[in-house]
Structures are given as C-alpha cells and as structure tokens.
Design a protein around this motif. Structure first.
Motif, PDB file in Angstrom:
ATOM      1  N   ALA A 155      -2.021 -11.409   2.784  1.00  0.00           N
ATOM      2  CA  ALA A 155      -3.329 -10.970   3.285  1.00  0.00           C
ATOM      3  C   ALA A 155      -3.435  -9.452   3.416  1.00  0.00           C
ATOM      4  N   MET A 156      -2.430  -8.840   4.008  1.00  0.00           N
ATOM      5  CA  MET A 156      -2.506  -7.416   4.358  1.00  0.00           C
ATOM      6  C   MET A 156      -2.838  -6.537   3.157  1.00  0.00           C
ATOM      7  N   THR A 157      -2.219  -6.835   2.012  1.00  0.00           N
ATOM      8  CA  THR A 157      -2.348  -5.944   0.856  1.00  0.00           C
ATOM      9  C   THR A 157      -3.482  -6.346  -0.080  1.00  0.00           C
ATOM     10  N   GLY A 158      -4.224  -7.418   0.272  1.00  0.00           N
ATOM     11  CA  GLY A 158      -5.388  -7.754  -0.546  1.00  0.00           C
ATOM     12  C   GLY A 158      -5.317  -9.106  -1.237  1.00  0.00           C
ATOM     13  N   SER A 163      -0.076   3.735   5.995  1.00  0.00           N
ATOM     14  CA  SER A 163       0.117   2.286   6.175  1.00  0.00           C
ATOM     15  C   SER A 163       1.580   1.932   5.961  1.00  0.00           C
ATOM     16  N   GLU A 194      -2.946  -1.490  -6.103  1.00  0.00           N
ATOM     17  CA  GLU A 194      -4.031  -1.555  -7.106  1.00  0.00           C
ATOM     18  C   GLU A 194      -3.496  -1.513  -8.523  1.00  0.00           C
ATOM     19  N   GLU A 236      -9.519   8.594  -1.136  1.00  0.00           N
ATOM     20  CA  GLU A 236      -9.717   7.479  -0.202  1.00  0.00           C
ATOM     21  C   GLU A 236      -8.367   7.131   0.397  1.00  0.00           C
ATOM     22  N   ARG A 258      -9.082  -3.714   8.192  1.00  0.00           N
ATOM     23  CA  ARG A 258      -9.134  -4.657   9.302  1.00  0.00           C
ATOM     24  C   ARG A 258     -10.032  -4.127  10.427  1.00  0.00           C
ATOM     25  N   GLY A 259     -11.241  -3.741  10.058  1.00  0.00           N
ATOM     26  CA  GLY A 259     -12.221  -3.334  11.067  1.00  0.00           C
ATOM     27  C   GLY A 259     -12.019  -1.932  11.606  1.00  0.00           C
ATOM     28  N   GLY A 260     -11.091  -1.181  10.989  1.00  0.00           N
ATOM     29  CA  GLY A 260     -10.841   0.183  11.447  1.00  0.00           C
ATOM     30  C   GLY A 260     -11.795   1.170  10.803  1.00  0.00           C
ATOM     31  N   LEU A 272     -10.386 -14.540   5.799  1.00  0.00           N
ATOM     32  CA  LEU A 272     -11.071 -13.776   4.741  1.00  0.00           C
ATOM     33  C   LEU A 272     -10.873 -14.439   3.387  1.00  0.00           C
ATOM     34  N   MET A 325      -4.610  -0.382   6.163  1.00  0.00           N
ATOM     35  CA  MET A 325      -4.921  -0.880   7.494  1.00  0.00           C
ATOM     36  C   MET A 325      -6.421  -0.780   7.785  1.00  0.00           C
ATOM     37  N   THR A 381       0.853  -1.183   0.000  1.00  0.00           N
ATOM     38  CA  THR A 381       0.000   0.000   0.000  1.00  0.00           C
ATOM     39  C   THR A 381       0.892   1.237   0.000  1.00  0.00           C
ATOM     40  N   HIS A 441      -4.608   6.974  -4.547  1.00  0.00           N
ATOM     41  CA  HIS A 441      -5.945   6.620  -4.074  1.00  0.00           C
ATOM     42  C   HIS A 441      -6.963   7.726  -4.279  1.00  0.00           C
ATOM     43  N   PRO A 486      -7.586  -0.802  13.872  1.00  0.00           N
ATOM     44  CA  PRO A 486      -7.652  -2.044  13.113  1.00  0.00           C
ATOM     45  C   PRO A 486      -7.288  -3.215  14.013  1.00  0.00           C
ATOM     46  N   ASN A 487      -7.826  -4.384  13.733  1.00  0.00           N
ATOM     47  CA  ASN A 487      -7.629  -5.537  14.608  1.00  0.00           C
ATOM     48  C   ASN A 487      -7.540  -6.798  13.762  1.00  0.00           C
ATOM     49  N   CYS A 497      -0.420  -8.361   8.318  1.00  0.00           N
ATOM     50  CA  CYS A 497      -1.533  -8.233   9.270  1.00  0.00           C
ATOM     51  C   CYS A 497      -1.070  -8.573  10.678  1.00  0.00           C
TER      52      CYS A 497
END
Lengths: 620, 201
Positions: free
Chosen positions: A476-479, A124, A45, B42, B49-51, A547, B46, A41, A179, A371-372, A402
């Motif tokens: 996972a983190m980046t999609g 990020s 994309e 946008e 993740r629910g944030g 996910l 992060m 990130t 973005h 975030p969690n 993540c």
C-alpha cells in the motif's frame, strides 16, 4: 489506444518526463531485456512505469520479493545475456549488497544497471545514507544525473558501459532527481534485443577463493579502464573562465544548485567549473589537470564528503598546490542542498556579499497536517484492539509500511523499528533479553520481504512474541504494487498467490489465527487468548487496503456511519479511534459522509452512539 | 507566446488527494508546449496519506528542482491553511492565488487545535504579497463537474490575471492534449468559471 509516449519511435521529439520515467526511456533506448525491483520511494515510478506501458514484448519485468532477490534475478538475467535493470531505494541496496559485491568480481556479460534512489532529507526514509559509498566499496562505475534529460542519457550510457566492461554499473539518483520533471529528447529505440550468449566458465562465475582472488584483479583492471572512460566522458564537463584561478568541482544534483546560484549571484565568471556526471571511478587525469590549473578549489557535493576526500587524496598524490575546501558549517553532510545554501557558501568562499533577501516568517503556530491512516484503514481497527487489550503493558515492535503510522496518537502502537522485517527478529531479541512481552506488527509485503526468515528463526530458537500480520493484500505505502499475498484475480496470469496462513503454519507456528481486521471483538478475543502464552503466536488480520479496494477492486460500501447519540461513548470513540472521518460540529461529534468508507468499526467501538445508514449519492 | 527569457518560480501547495501534482504536471506540460524552459519538482511518498503536498514549477531556465523560502514569485494554494503554511516560500511582493475552501486537518476536526479564520489568512498573505486573490475552488470545481477540476479553476485564474505567461487558449489546448478525454469537459468548464470569477472581481 495509441502507444504510450515512452514507447514512441519518434526521434528528436521533446516530451516532459518525471526523472524516473526518463530512466525508463533510457533503458528502453539501451535495449533493456529484464527489469526487477522491490518498490520503495523515491524509486517506485521506474518499475511502475515499466508495468504500465506494457512494453510491446521488449522486456520482462517483475516485482521481486525483496531487493536481494531482485538483485539476484537481475544478475542471473544479465549472466543469461540480457541487459538488465534492478531498481530500489537506497536502503534496499543494503539488503541487496551481498550478490552485488560478488558479481562485481565475476562480471556480468549481458550488462546490469543498478538504480539506487537515495533520499537526502529523509522525505520518506529512515536514513539519508549516500550510496555513492557502494560504488567505492564494491567497485562500481557510477553515474549521477541532475536532470530528467540526463536521467535518460546516463541510463543509456550506463548500459553501454556495463556491457562494454561486463561489470555492474550504479545509477544513483536522489529524491529531487527521481521526482523532478523536465524536457527529455527521445532517441532511437533499438529494433531487437541483443542477447550475449552464455559461455560456461565456472572458473570465472563460481567465486571459489582461488577464482575470487583472480577476479579481484580483473575488477581493478576494469575500474582502471572505467577511469580512462570517465576522463573522456561527455558527462564530465568543464567551463573555463578567463582571469581566475579559482575552481569548483561539483557532482550530482548539486550541479543544478551551483548553476542557479552562480546565475543568481552574477558570479559566472568568478570560477572555473568541473561538473562530474560520471562520478566513479574518478576521472583522474581530468581532475589532476584541473587541480594543477587552480590555486583554490571548492568541492560541492550533497551528502557524504566522498568526492572531497578523493580530491584531497588525489591532490596529495600529484603534489598539487591548490587549497581545497568542501564541507563546512554551511554545506554539511546532513540534509538536502539548495540554490540558496550554495549561494551562502559561494559568497563566503568568494569573500563577497550574498544577495539573498531574508524570507518572511510564519506569524503564528499552525495546526499540523501529518500523514495519517486513511478513514476505513483496517490497521486502525487492529491498533485500537491492541491498545485495548495490551495498553502500555507490552512493547510494540513495528515495521515498514503505512502501518508505521500507528506511532501517531491515540493509537501509539510503535515503540521501535530498525528496518524491513525487523519487527519479528528485533522483537525476538528484545523479549529474550528483557523478559518483557512483545507485540510485533508487520504488513503482508514486508512479511514476504524479510519477515518470513525472522519468523522461521523465532520458531527455531524458541523466541517468545505475538506477531500480528496486517494483511491488506497489497503493497500500500508505495502505491499498490503486487506482492505474493495479493489475491489471484488481482495478480492475473503472470503471478501466483501465496497463502500467508499456510506459510506461517509451514514455518512451524502452531498458535495461529486468521481474523477479519474489521472484526474488533474477534481481534480482542484472539489477542487476549494469546497474551499470556509463551512461544511464537501469530494473528493474521485480513482486510484489503481501503484505497486499493475502492480504486482497483471497485468495492465501495453502500453504508456510512452516522452519530445517533451524543454521549460519553461517542467522545471516547473520537478520542481512542480518531478516524479522520470524524469531526467536531460545535460540541457535537459527526461523521463526514464523503470520507466515511463504511468500515463500521466505530459501530463496534460505541454501538449506541454510531449507527449505519444508506450512503446518499455516490462517493465524491 | 514566447517567454524563454522570463524567469518565474511557482510554488504549489495542497493536501494529499487533492490533485496538486496533477495540476503541477499540467502546468509544466503547458509550459513545454509553449516553448518555455521548464523544470518541475515534487516529493511523493508519505504525502499521499492526507499530508501536505508541495511542488514547484520553475520557468525560464532554472535547473534546480526545488525552491527555498522567500523565492516564489507565485504561490498557488489549493487549500487556505496550506497557503498560509507555504507563505514563507513567497518573495516579498509576489502573488498569492489560493482556494478559499477549507479542508480542516484531523487535529482541527477533532477539536484539539483551531483553524485560523480566512480573514486572518488573508491578512497575513497581504502582508507579504503584492497581489492576492482567494477563490472558492472546490465549490467552482464541483459546479464544473468534479471537485478536482477546482485546481484548473485556479490555473485559469492565474492565466486571466496574467500571473502566468500563458493564455486561456494555451490552457485549453493543454487540457485537450494532456488530460484523459473523460476529464476534458469538466476542466474546460472550470476554465470558464475561473475566468468569470476574475471578471466579477
């Protein structure tokens, strides 16, 4: 299904695109033949879009193992004759810098555009380094778009320049540009790829010292030519005003903030503006001419003070008398700029009142929403087990993904972190020097990225650490981008799965166990067994990202957990596992069925309190 | 509809996974379709993740892809706590349209912090906003056929109240043009529910 709009042959059509999608369109219009990347990130994309649209055979693409590899594959492809694009986030360019510096000397006849997506404000990322510095250090022409349309047109221009000069070119965006969404006008797609034939010439392409010395001169010549091109570039524009000798020089996304600030303040006629979109090498003639016509000049640039320093140096060289200002207590080197910050700075510089109204404050402290780790995330089970076995008696060396969220209480399993892959090597050095026990955590994609080299080093140099590989089978983190650890059936035909356990053992690790990550007892047993050993020990905790399992593998558990008994153990589970599917219902604890993934880790943590039952209806 | 001259700054806020960015994208595409100058911004990463997820749409010729505190003419909140957190972005006298359906953050669910009452949130909003309305978006979205279409309920409310320079027909066309076909029915229903909710007020 029709063609993706990004592959539309329609010319002149205006569509709304994300900045990163506009880069894809620009590259397609330029006739890109090879795309490589490591996701990160805010760059991801770009290559995810190349993957999604398929491309009608226009280009080859790959998710490389790390940025250095991505850079080298792209450099090789550019030498092989294709217009090539390599994409990464700003810190990725640190990893990829080595080949980049050399190919700036040798040149790449096919053409190479390097996308560096910087992250001022650290949305990020671990730093807000300004990669315009690399343009200066390595000698790369640099483009800095400030809107989606420019992301398209500058990408296209960057390829043309790269092929013209045979030099790698830097395309530098920031989070806000990558973005943002804005209208983009489609231009013609080329009919066919034009490959440049490779002519063998080792005295150019093999950088022996004698070759490198000559090529350094060639690079300086190319940059001189690029400076002349920058002087003429349509991306460097001037707006002149009558009756003022004030001038503002502005680059990157700060140009957008400046335009809005001038309009909001009604200050459009107060200063001449020189906007730079092709920012390196400097358009020296143009800047000199501008400086000579101004009495006072303000340099506006988000990030480091590169342009300001260059303008000051240029002014000294040409003996310009203009007073030059730039960074100060309002516009600093830290964080993002904005329209209102620029307005404050302009009001100060123009010495006029600032029309900004104060904003309403927040009347109360609000509960945070950080975030969690997701409900059912297998990392939570591993961290719970580690905390049970090791508590605070070890130092936790974390890594990037993540699973860095293991820093959050109650898991608290991240004590330090440098960069991708550092969990292994940083942990090695820490335990050697301090004699303390180190437990390192690394994800599968990060292991392939740069954990493997650290692990080879740890075995080779007799380091002592317990490495836990959190293998969730995806990036996972980046999609959810592919990596070599992903299952063969998900990878498809174009890629081959590599087995992490085999690699670990091949690197010389003898103490290695693979455990299902939801098997808390199994994890605790393995951790306990390895806790007092010396040397390199590896536990591979394996379970697909929850996910990814749900969205892509279409795996959903038919069971959910519920609270069968409210007791001390139920409360302990809530406090120590803290799954986001738990909630307090008055004094009682309950499980939100719509959030529960059915991982059943809570049943192992508190067997009497939690039980499984059939999921009612489908998932929402 | 022509609104090239009208400058409007919209701030969206919601929780990761709610579809806040999809709604942002839909509105921005609607604007372009209607001939409005538009830029949207946008932040990904992060947030998923629910944030908290925040985004902006700026109409009428802005170039900056972000907003500062006190700048939004319209705040569209897809979750009431996030509406309250985003309130400093609203200019004095701006409009707030928000979901009234709560998604408690983890600390609230675990009982370590308290969720402000909806009345408190509405009171605070009224201190800054010239106009505000709270709508049970999730509930209406579920009624329309998918929770995510609750975001479209809010967009429809905004169009009905003329807080956005688009008609419900513009929104219907945008849904049919820009969303995948399987989402058309629920989102078109969501428009009707949003319209009906405003008319009941």
């Amino acid at each position: 299904m029709g063609k993706h709009p990004l592959l539309s042959e329609a010319q002149g059509e205006k569509i709304l695109l994300l900045g990163n999608e506009a880069i894809v369109r620009g590259a397609l219009e330029a006739g890109v033949g090879m795309v490589t990347c490591y996701p990160g990130t805010p760059s991801s994309e770009v290559v995810d879009t190349f993957r999604r649209i398929g491309g009608d055979g226009r280009y080859s693409m790959e998710y490389s193992i790390n940025e250095k590899v991505a850079m080298e594959v792209a450099c090789g492809a550019a030498l092989g004759g294709a217009k090539s694009l390599v994409t990464m986030k700003h810190v990725g360019l640190n990893v990829a810098a080595d080949p980049l510096f050399t190919t700036a000397y040798t040149g790449l006849p096919g053409g190479l555009v390097v996308l560096s997506a910087d992250d001022p404000g650290c949305h990020s990322s671990q730093n807000e380094q300004d990669n315009r510095g690399y343009a200066r250090l390595a000698g790369l022409p640099c483009f800095e778009p400030a809107c989606a349309e420019e992301a398209r047109s500058m990408t296209r221009a960057a390829f043309a320049l790269s092929r013209d000069l045979e030099q790698p070119v830097l395309l530098r965006t920031t989070t806000r540009v990558s973005h943002m969404r804005g209208p983009v006008t489609l231009h013609k797609l080329p009919d066919k790829k034009e490959l440049v034939d490779f002519t063998k010439n080792p005295m150019r392409f093999v950088p022996l010292p004698a070759v490198a010395r000559k090529r350094h001169l060639a690079l300086r010549e190319a940059l001189q030519k690029a400076s002349e091109i920058a002087d003429q570039s349509p991306f460097n524009t001037e707006t002149q005003q009558q009756n003022t000798s004030l001038g503002i020089i502005c680059s990157g996304v700060a140009r957008a903030y400046l335009a809005d600030a001038l309009a909001s303040g009604g200050w459009e006629d107060k200063a001449n503006i020189l906007e730079l979109g092709m920012t390196w090498p400097l358009p020296e003639k143009r800047l000199s001419d501008f400086l000579n016509r101004c009495t006072r000049v303000l340099v506006l640039e988000e990030g480091a003070d590169f342009l300001e320093r260059d303008v000051r140096a240029l002014a000294q060289r040409i003996d310009a008398s203009a007073t030059i200002e730039g960074k100060n207590e309002i516009l600093t080197e830290c964080g993002e700029y904005s329209r209102s910050l620029v307005m404050k700075r302009l009001a100060q510089w123009f010495d006029c009142p600032c029309p900004l109204k104060p904003a309403a404050g927040q009347s109360q402290e609000l509960p945070m929403r950080p975030p969690n780790l997701c409900p059912g995330c297998s990392h939570r089970a591993v961290y719970y087990a580690a905390r049970k076995v090791f508590g605070d008696d070890v130092v936790y060396s974390s890594d990037i993904g993540c699973y860095t969220l293991g820093i959050m209480p109650p898991l608290r399993t991240a004590d330090f972190l440098f960069c991708m892959g550092s969990s292994v090597s940083g942990g090695s050095g820490f335990s050697k020097a301090s004699g303390k026990k180190v437990v390192s955590f690394i994800g599968d994609s990060t292991f392939f990225h740069s954990g493997m080299t650290g692990l080879a080093n740890a075995v080779f140099n007799h380091h002592s650490l317990l490495l836990i590989i959190l293998d969730n089978g995806t990036t996972a983190m980046t999609g959810h981008q592919p990596n070599p650890g992903m299952l063969q059936e998900s990878l498809g035909e174009g890629c081959t799965h590599l087995d992490i356990e085999q690699i670990v053992r091949a690197l010389g690790v003898t103490a290695c166990k693979k455990i299902a990550a939801y098997n808390v007892r199994g994890l605790m047993k393995a951790m306990t067994e390895y806790s007092d050993c010396d040397g390199v020990r590896v536990i591979i905790a394996e379970e697909p990202c929850v996910l990814y399992a749900r969205r892509t593998l279409k795996k959903v558990s038919n069971n959910v957990a519920y609270v069968a008994e409210q007791n001390e153990d139920t409360r302990r589970c809530l406090a120590e596992l803290a799954c986001p599917a738990f909630y307090k219902d008055g004094e009682n604890i309950a499980v939100d069925e719509t959030l529960c993934s059915g991982c059943m880790v809570c049943l192992q943590v508190a067997p009497k309190s939690f039980k499984a039952k059939k999921r009612e209806g489908g998932r929402s | 509809m022509s609104s090239q001259g009208q400058r409007l700054r919209i701030y969206f806020t919601g929780v990761g996974g709610q579809g806040t960015l999809t709604a942002t994208n839909l509105l921005a595409k609607t604007a372009l379709m209607c001939g409005c100058d538009v830029v949207a911004g946008e932040v990904h990463g992060m947030a998923q993740r629910g944030g908290v997820v925040e985004s902006v749409v700026l109409l009428g010729g802005w170039r900056s892809p972000k907003l500062d505190l006190g700048e939004a003419d319209l705040l569209l909140g897809f979750e009431p706590l996030e509406t309250l957190r985003g309130l400093p972005y609203l200019r004095q006298g701006g409009t707030v349209l928000s979901s009234s359906d709560c998604l408690p953050p983890l600390s609230v669910a675990l009982g370590t912090s308290a969720y402000p009452s909806l009345t408190t949130i509405q009171d605070d909003v009224q201190k800054v906003a010239g106009k505000s309305l709270f709508v049970p978006c999730r509930t209406l979205g579920r009624e329309a056929g998918s929770i995510q279409s609750g975001n479209t309920v809010l967009l429809a409310v905004a169009c009905t109240l003329q807080s956005l320079p688009f008609t419900l027909d513009d929104l219907r066309t945008a849904i049919k043009t820009f969303l995948p076909e399987k989402l058309h029915q629920s989102n078109l229903k969501a428009i009707e529910l949003g319209k009906a909710y405003v008319e009941q007020q």
